[in-house]
Design an enzyme around this catalytic site. Sequence first.
Site, PDB file in Angstrom:
ATOM      1  NE  ARG A   1       3.999  -9.486  -4.549  1.00 47.97           N
ATOM      2  CZ  ARG A   1       3.685  -8.889  -3.402  1.00 47.97           C
ATOM      3  NH1 ARG A   1       2.549  -9.194  -2.786  1.00 47.97           N
ATOM      4  NH2 ARG A   1       4.493  -8.010  -2.868  1.00 47.97           N
ATOM      5  N   PRO A   2       5.278 -11.490  -9.795  1.00 49.13           N
ATOM      6  CG  PRO A   2       3.897 -12.135 -11.554  1.00 49.13           C
ATOM      7  CD  PRO A   2       4.108 -12.326 -10.079  1.00 49.13           C
TER       8      PRO A   2
ATOM      9  CE  LYS B   1      -1.362   6.108  -3.351  1.00 48.02           C
ATOM     10  NZ  LYS B   1      -2.302   6.885  -2.559  1.00 48.02           N
TER      11      LYS B   1
ATOM     12  NE  ARG C   1       9.362  -4.673  -1.161  1.00 49.12           N
ATOM     13  CZ  ARG C   1      10.071  -5.465  -1.971  1.00 49.12           C
ATOM     14  NH1 ARG C   1      11.376  -5.652  -1.747  1.00 49.12           N
ATOM     15  NH2 ARG C   1       9.496  -6.055  -3.002  1.00 49.12           N
TER      16      ARG C   1
ATOM     17  CE1 TYR D   1      -1.981  -0.745  10.254  1.00 52.21           C
ATOM     18  CE2 TYR D   1      -0.930  -0.512   8.109  1.00 52.21           C
ATOM     19  CZ  TYR D   1      -0.859  -0.838   9.452  1.00 52.21           C
ATOM     20  OH  TYR D   1       0.333  -1.262   9.983  1.00 52.21           O
TER      21      TYR D   1
ATOM     22  CG  ASN E   1       7.058  -1.971   2.423  1.00 52.77           C
ATOM     23  OD1 ASN E   1       7.739  -1.198   1.773  1.00 52.77           O
ATOM     24  ND2 ASN E   1       6.539  -3.055   1.891  1.00 52.77           N
TER      25      ASN E   1
ATOM     26  CE1 TYR F   1      -2.106   2.576  -4.202  1.00 51.32           C
ATOM     27  CE2 TYR F   1       0.141   1.758  -4.398  1.00 51.32           C
ATOM     28  CZ  TYR F   1      -0.817   2.468  -3.711  1.00 51.32           C
ATOM     29  OH  TYR F   1      -0.489   3.089  -2.524  1.00 51.32           O
TER      30      TYR F   1
ATOM     31  CG  ASN G   1      -3.491  -7.937  -1.752  1.00 55.24           C
ATOM     32  OD1 ASN G   1      -3.761  -8.938  -2.402  1.00 55.24           O
ATOM     33  ND2 ASN G   1      -4.366  -6.954  -1.544  1.00 55.24           N
TER      34      ASN G   1
ATOM     35  CB  SER H   1       3.274   4.690  -2.408  1.00 52.52           C
ATOM     36  OG  SER H   1       3.878   3.428  -2.455  1.00 52.52           O
TER      37      SER H   1
END
Length: 336
Positions: free
Chosen positions: A291-292, A152, A230, A11, A178, A148, A197, A124
Site C-alpha cells: 500500500r503506498p 496531528k 506494527r 471507538y 495501533n 491526516y 481501512n 498518533s
Amino acid sequence: MKILVTGGAGYIGSHTCVELLNANYDAVVLDNLSNSSEKSLIRVKNITGKSLEFYKADLLNKKQIMTVFSDHKIDAVIHFAGLKAVGESVSMPLKYFHNNIIGTLNLLDVMNDFNVKNIVFSSSATVYGDPASLPITENFPLCATNPYGRTKLMIEEILQDIYRSDRNWNIALLRYFNPVGAHKSGEIGEDPFGIPNNLAPYISQVAVGLLPRVSIFGNNYDTPDGTGVRDYIHVVDLALGHLKTLPKLFTNPGLVVYNLGTGFGYSVLEMIKGFEAASGKTIPYKIVDKRPGDIAACWADPSKAETDLGWKADKTLSDMCKDAWNWQKKNPKGYR
Ligand code: NAD
Ligand code: WQD
C-alpha cells in the site's frame, strides 16, 4: 471531576468513557456522530450501570461547544474527535484540515474563554513518519507523510505554541500506536463505516464472513516474515492510559508527551494467525502490492509512560484477538 470527551461515541472514546465512569469520573460526551453511533453510549451505560451526558454537537460549530461549557463545569477535556482515514485524507485534504484543525481551534478557543486549560490530545504514531530505528521514543524526529498525519502534527504544534504563550495550560499529547480489540463484554468495539481501512477490523469481517479474504499489502518487507510489523495495543489498555494521564494533568505538569504502545511488534501474518486461533476459523488471504505510504515496521518504546504515569499495556495479542472476535461475533454488523 467532570471530563468532556470529544468524539466519545467513537471507538477509543467509548472505551475510555467506560473506564472514566468505572473510576467515578463524570463524563460529558460531545460528538457529531459523523463516524459513530449513539448506540455505543447506550452500551457504555449498560456496561457501567452509570449515566453520562451526551451532546450531539459539532466542533465546527462554536456555539454548540459553548453550550456544553455553559451547562457544565468541566475540569479537563479528552479530545478524540477527528477524522482518521489516511487514504481519504489524501484524496480530500481540505475536509481533513477543515474538520480536524478548525474543530480543534474552536474547542481550544472555548476552553480558553471558560478558563478550562487541561487537555489530553489523541495524537498518533503517524507523527514519527518512517522511523530511522526502533523502538520509537518520544524525542524521535517528527514528520507527516499524509494530510491526516499532518493534522496531528499541526495540532501538536498548535498546542506547543499555546503552552509557550500561557503556562497555565496542561497538555498531554498521547501518541497511540495501533489500537485493536474491544471491551471484554463484547458490547462495544470498532465499527467502521464501509470497507475497513485498518487490518484488525478487516480480518474480523473476513472471519465473520462479511468479506471474502484479507489482502496482505506486501510480503517482501525487511521483517522476519516479510509482512508489515506494527505495535498493536488493546483498546482497553489504551483507554486506561488516559485514566493514568488525568491525575498527572492535575499536578500541573505543563506539556507532556507519551507513547501509548506495548513495545512489541507483530506482523500481518501473526495477526491473521492470532485471529484464527481466537475464532477457530480459517482466514483466507492473498498477497497483493504494497500500500503506498506504508512503512515496514513500527513499535514504541513505552517506558516513559510507565515511569511517569505508572501505565503499562498488559493485554496480549491473544486477548486483543479474542476480544475483537467476541465483539464481531455478537455484532456482525456493528451497531447497525
Ligand atoms: P472514531 O472515528 O471511532 O472516533 C472519532 C469520533 O469523533 C467519532 O465518533 C466522530 O463522529 C467524531 N467526530 C469527528 N469529527 C467531529 C466533529 N467535527 N465534531 C464532533 N465530533 C466529531 O476514531 P477512533 O479510532 O476512536 O479515534 C479517536 C482519535 O484517536 C482520533 O483523533 C484519531 O485520529 C486518533 N487515533 C486513532 C487511531 C486508530 O487507529 N484508531 C490511532 C491513532 C490516533
Ligand atoms: C497495519 C498493517 C498494513 C490492511 C494506520 C494509520 C495510522 C494510525 C493507525 C491513526 C500494515 C497491513 C492493512 C489490510 C494489510 N491511525 N494491512 N491489509 O497503517 O499501521 O496505521 O492506523 O492515527 O495513522 O496510518 O494500520 O491497520 O492500516 O495496517 O496487509 O487490509 O497491516 O500494510 O502493515 P497502519 P493498518
